[in-house]
Design a protein around this motif. Structure first.
Motif, short mmCIF file in Angstrom:
data_model
loop_
_atom_site.label_atom_id
_atom_site.label_comp_id
_atom_site.label_asym_id
_atom_site.label_seq_id
_atom_site.Cartn_x
_atom_site.Cartn_y
_atom_site.Cartn_z
N THR A 46 0.78 -1.16 -0.02
CA THR A 46 -0.11 -0.04 0.11
C THR A 46 0.75 1.28 0.13
O THR A 46 0.26 2.27 -0.48
N ALA A 47 2.10 1.19 0.58
CA ALA A 47 3.16 2.56 0.12
C ALA A 47 3.02 3.07 -1.04
O ALA A 47 3.38 4.15 -1.28
N LEU A 48 2.69 2.03 -2.11
CA LEU A 48 2.74 2.58 -3.61
C LEU A 48 1.65 3.67 -3.77
O LEU A 48 1.71 4.37 -4.63
N LYS A 49 0.47 3.51 -2.81
CA LYS A 49 -0.47 4.66 -3.00
C LYS A 49 -0.17 6.10 -2.75
O LYS A 49 -0.47 7.01 -3.14
N ASN A 50 1.00 6.10 -2.07
CA ASN A 50 1.64 7.58 -1.97
C ASN A 50 2.17 8.09 -3.37
O ASN A 50 2.29 9.31 -3.31
N GLU A 51 2.57 7.51 -4.38
CA GLU A 51 2.93 7.78 -5.29
C GLU A 51 1.77 8.26 -6.33
O GLU A 51 2.19 8.93 -7.34
N VAL A 52 0.54 7.85 -6.17
CA VAL A 52 -0.52 8.25 -6.87
C VAL A 52 -0.64 9.70 -6.96
O VAL A 52 -1.05 10.53 -5.82
N GLU A 53 -0.61 10.52 -8.12
CA GLU A 53 -0.99 11.92 -8.27
C GLU A 53 -2.50 11.80 -9.09
O GLU A 53 -2.70 12.30 -9.98
N TRP A 54 -3.46 11.63 -7.83
CA TRP A 54 -4.70 11.53 -8.43
C TRP A 54 -5.49 12.76 -8.93
O TRP A 54 -6.23 12.63 -10.07
N ALA A 55 -4.98 14.16 -8.83
CA ALA A 55 -5.53 15.15 -9.40
C ALA A 55 -5.03 15.49 -10.56
O ALA A 55 -5.92 15.60 -11.64
N LEU A 56 -3.57 15.35 -11.07
CA LEU A 56 -3.15 15.29 -12.41
C LEU A 56 -3.90 14.12 -13.22
O LEU A 56 -4.29 14.25 -14.39
N GLU A 57 -4.05 12.81 -12.59
CA GLU A 57 -4.81 11.89 -13.72
C GLU A 57 -6.21 12.23 -13.90
O GLU A 57 -6.52 12.04 -15.17
N MET A 58 -6.78 12.68 -12.89
CA MET A 58 -8.44 13.11 -13.23
C MET A 58 -8.23 14.31 -14.17
O MET A 58 -9.07 14.23 -15.23
N ASP A 59 -7.46 15.27 -14.11
CA ASP A 59 -7.65 16.47 -15.06
C ASP A 59 -7.02 15.97 -16.30
O ASP A 59 -7.58 16.46 -17.54
N ALA A 60 -6.06 15.20 -16.40
CA ALA A 60 -5.61 14.74 -17.92
C ALA A 60 -6.77 13.96 -18.59
O ALA A 60 -7.07 14.03 -19.70
#
Length: 433
Positions: A46-60
């Motif tokens: 679950t430490a991989l979740k810290n690398e998720v840039e969810w705002a950028l992914e949604m905007d793209a």
């Protein structure tokens, strides 16, 4: 049962991400259909979740499908922001809240990008979930459409009930005043400027969300900033509050306020307090001397209020509304006014022999000091009142109506100025002959 609060987001997701994750207050983050998925990536680190840039992914994604452009002349709804707040009496923990939230998200948003951020920054440290849903369907590329917002809440209640959670009532008391003799108009429902009933007080004391308080805070900002009914309605629109007339059979004329995304949650103005009723507001608009912040302060207040609404920052909106109400009550036009009002109350308190009266003065001093601290920190008020506010055509105005539409005082000043100019020209003409 849990409460569901919904609001539309009209900008990119970076601001809502900053708000939800600032100062490390996020307890946990869950993602669906992003570079991490709670279903597909279950069992991974679950430490991989810290690398998720969810705002950028949604905007793209939204940009790729062209879903960040206006729709039918209206601003695009870029994302939906929901807050799931459990009943304090359930003593639900973070894992229980996650289980409830996951079930609800999977039921309604299985084809959408979803970020869930968990907080416990309320008075009783009760965890609650912020659910951000991107507006683009991954299967069809179409924009998210919610035909009936009430159904979203109903399904949440059904899921909660299946999990053994208790009921969570947030309803206004039923009933209305009876019809009365038109020769003797009925009295308003309350004489209190701001009225908070027992049910709402219980929610606030528990640190829970109250939709009634939410509406009152938005209307507070609008009524203080508005100089006429048109401005009032325009600001309420920006604050995502809808307004309608009450029944023609009601004993008193009033407005009904509701949240744009939760139209079933309705409350009349006078149930919010005497100063929120249509009759009181209309009288306020007609009074020349009604309190209004200056132009710069008005813009700053409106900007903060609309940001708080879009970010669903209930606490910030509440503090802002309380401050503008205090400023209006004591006619605060500058930082210096706070000091003068506090000094006057201090002198009065020192002279009071009645303990109750002295205590009331102390409460008012504390109220003013709190408003002064908030307004000063956020630059919502000038240090000194402008001495030359009225010059060459009347008071400086900020408004949403066309500039050609001037108020009565402006027209009166300009008419008088034009009359004096005509008289000077007539006299000069007489002397020249």
């Amino acid at each position: 049962m849990p409460m569901l609060k919904a609001i539309n987001g009209h900008t990119g997701c970076s601001r809502i991400e900053d708000y939800l994750e600032k100062n490390g207050r996020a307890l946990m983050r869950d993602f669906f259909n992003l570079s991490w998925d709670e279903v597909e990536d279950k069992g991974l680190d679950t430490a991989l979740k810290n690398e998720v840039e969810w705002a950028l992914e949604m905007d793209a994604l939204r940009h790729d499908y062209g879903n960040d452009t206006p729709w039918k002349g209206q601003r695009a709804i870029a994302f939906r922001h929901y807050v799931i707040s459990p009943d304090p009496s359930d003593s639900i923990g973070l894992e229980g809240l996650r289980e409830l939230t996951h079930a609800w998200v999977k039921k309604h948003f299985s084809d959408y990008q979803v970020a869930v951020i968990y907080h416990d920054d309320n008075k009783q440290r009760i965890p609650h979930a912020h659910v951000v849903v991107n507006n683009t369907n991954l299967a069809t590329g179409r924009r998210l459409h919610i035909p009936n917002a009430l159904d979203m809440n109903r399904s949440l209640q059904e899921i909660a009930k299946e999990k053994g959670l208790s009921a969570f009532s947030n309803e206004m008391p039923k009933g209305r005043m009876g019809q009365s003799d038109p020769r003797n108009p009925p009295r308003p429902q309350t004489r209190q400027a701001i009225y908070i009933n027992h049910s709402e007080r219980g929610l606030l004391d528990a640190g829970a969300y109250s939709w009634v308080s939410d509406i009152r805070n938005r209307v507070s900002v609008a009524k203080v900033l508005s100089r006429n009914e048109g401005e009032f309605m325009r600001i309420l629109e920006l604050m995502e509050v809808e307004v309608s007339e009450n029944s023609a059979h009601a004993p008193r004329e009033d407005w009904i306020f509701s949240l744009a995304d939760q139209r079933s949650k309705k409350v009349s103005g006078e149930r919010l307090g005497m100063t929120f009723g249509k009759i009181a507001l209309t009288e306020r608009f007609e009074r020349i001397g009604s309190y209004h912040p200056d132009v710069a302060s008005s813009r700053a207040i409106l900007s903060m209020a609309t940001d708080a609404v879009e970010l669903n920052d209930i606490a910030e909106l509440g503090s802002l509304a309380k401050t503008v109400e205090t400023n209006a009550r004591y006619s605060i036009g500058s930082s210096a006014d706070y000091g003068r009002r506090i000094e006057a109350l201090q002198r009065r308190m020192d002279r009071e022999e009645e303990p109750r009266a002295a205590s009331k003065c102390a409460e008012r001093i504390e109220e003013l000091e709190s408003a002064m601290e908030y307004a000063t920190e956020r630059g919502l008020i000038p240090e000194r009142t402008a001495r030359n506010a009225i010059r060459n055509g009347g008071a400086e105005r900020w408004q949403y109506e066309p500039r050609s539409r001037q108020n009565g005082s402006q027209r009166a000043v300009q008419s008088a100025s034009a009359a004096r100019q005509r008289e000077r020209e007539r006299q000069q003409g007489g002397r020249s002959r």
